[in-house]
Design a protein around this motif. Structure first.
Motif, short mmCIF file in Angstrom:
data_model
loop_
_atom_site.label_atom_id
_atom_site.label_comp_id
_atom_site.label_asym_id
_atom_site.label_seq_id
_atom_site.Cartn_x
_atom_site.Cartn_y
_atom_site.Cartn_z
N GLY A 30 0.63 -1.28 0.09
CA GLY A 30 -0.02 -0.01 -0.07
C GLY A 30 0.73 1.28 0.10
N VAL A 31 1.97 1.15 0.94
CA VAL A 31 2.84 2.38 0.60
C VAL A 31 3.51 2.49 -0.34
N ALA A 32 4.07 1.24 -1.07
CA ALA A 32 4.84 1.30 -2.37
C ALA A 32 4.12 1.82 -3.34
N ASN A 33 2.75 1.74 -3.44
CA ASN A 33 1.89 1.97 -4.46
C ASN A 33 1.69 3.68 -4.40
N LEU A 34 1.62 4.23 -3.13
CA LEU A 34 1.29 5.70 -3.02
C LEU A 34 2.69 6.39 -3.35
N PHE A 35 3.73 5.83 -2.90
CA PHE A 35 5.02 6.27 -3.44
C PHE A 35 5.18 6.32 -4.77
N VAL A 36 5.13 5.30 -5.38
CA VAL A 36 5.28 5.41 -7.00
C VAL A 36 4.36 6.36 -7.70
N ALA A 37 2.83 6.35 -7.30
CA ALA A 37 1.96 6.86 -7.81
C ALA A 37 2.08 8.56 -7.58
N PHE A 38 2.63 9.09 -6.57
CA PHE A 38 2.63 10.40 -6.31
C PHE A 38 4.09 11.14 -6.49
N ASN A 39 5.02 10.32 -6.88
CA ASN A 39 6.47 10.71 -6.88
C ASN A 39 6.90 10.22 -8.51
N PHE A 40 6.20 9.72 -9.16
CA PHE A 40 6.78 9.32 -10.48
C PHE A 40 5.75 9.69 -11.51
N SER A 41 5.57 9.60 -13.05
CA SER A 41 4.78 9.89 -13.66
C SER A 41 3.68 8.77 -13.82
N THR A 42 2.72 9.26 -14.45
CA THR A 42 1.30 8.12 -14.47
C THR A 42 1.88 7.07 -15.18
N ASP A 43 2.92 7.09 -16.30
CA ASP A 43 3.25 6.24 -17.12
C ASP A 43 4.13 4.99 -16.24
N ALA A 44 4.79 5.65 -15.38
CA ALA A 44 5.51 4.61 -14.48
C ALA A 44 4.83 3.90 -13.59
N TRP A 45 3.58 4.52 -13.03
CA TRP A 45 2.59 4.15 -11.98
C TRP A 45 1.90 2.87 -12.73
#
Length: 205
Positions: free
Chosen positions: A157-172
């Motif tokens: 859950g934490v990892a998902n938020l980290f990627v979602a709001f610190n990287f591009s939507t493509d990366a997420w």
């Protein structure tokens, strides 16, 4: 293998729809507008995330419809997952805000973790109840396995938020399919190695 593909079906079609939607931006915008969904004023905004969200909602309904059509009982977590995707996906589509759909995996992961840890606090081992028919383990092993799965879901859950709001939507979107599967594979391999010593002891006894 079929069960795994079935469970991953909404994620797979989400990924495909995202790529197709961005590759055909004008057609995607026209399609979404034809459905009466709010459209952005900025012409450069990628519409793939909104098409993917819509497709994932439809796919989740399709999953449950398929299960019921075959005369099987729909698992509780499938209903929970459907409710979450409809709520967060619907908010993304109606408010035209992709942050809602980015929260969806985290909410689902944390619900899993809460169920596992909440049941443990009441003296019930969720993982044991799910897997005891497949293997025999001492209570200490079941306890560690249960805690490991709860911790893994909390971490995801934490990892998902980290990627979602610190990287591009493509990366997420890539992480949502490939990253989460990779982390799950590593975790399962680690759990298998941990369980081996307990299973070996059971066989020797």
């Amino acid at each position: 293998m079929k069960k795994l593909l079935f469970d991953l079906f909404p994620i797979i079609v989400f990924f495909i729809a995202y790529k197709v939607g961005d590759a055909n931006a004008e057609a995607t915008r026209a399609f979404l507008a034809g459905l009466g969904l709010p459209q952005p004023l900025g012409a450069n905004e990628k519409p793939g995330i909104y098409l993917a969200t819509l497709v994932a909602i439809v796919a989740s309904f399709g999953q449950i419809g398929w299960v019921k059509l075959r005369g099987h009982k729909v698992e509780t977590m499938m209903w929970v997952s459907l409710g979450i995707i409809v709520l967060f996906g619907g908010a993304t589509l109606w408010l035209h805000d992709e942050s809602f759909i980015k929260w969806k995996p985290t909410v689902l992961y944390w619900i899993f973790a809460a169920i596992i840890f909440g049941a443990a606090a009441l003296g019930r081992n969720v993982i044991k109840s799910l897997m005891s028919a497949q293997m025999e383990l001492p209570d200490i092993a079941w306890g560690r396995l249960n805690a490991s799965w709860g911790g893994f879901f909390a971490f995801m859950g934490v990892a998902n938020l980290f990627v979602a709001f610190n990287f591009s939507t493509d990366a997420w979107v890539n992480f949502k399919l490939f990253g989460s599967l990779g982390l799950m594979l590593v975790f399962v391999i680690g759990q298998s190695m941990m369980l081996t010593k307990y299973l070996d002891k059971e066989e020797k006894q």
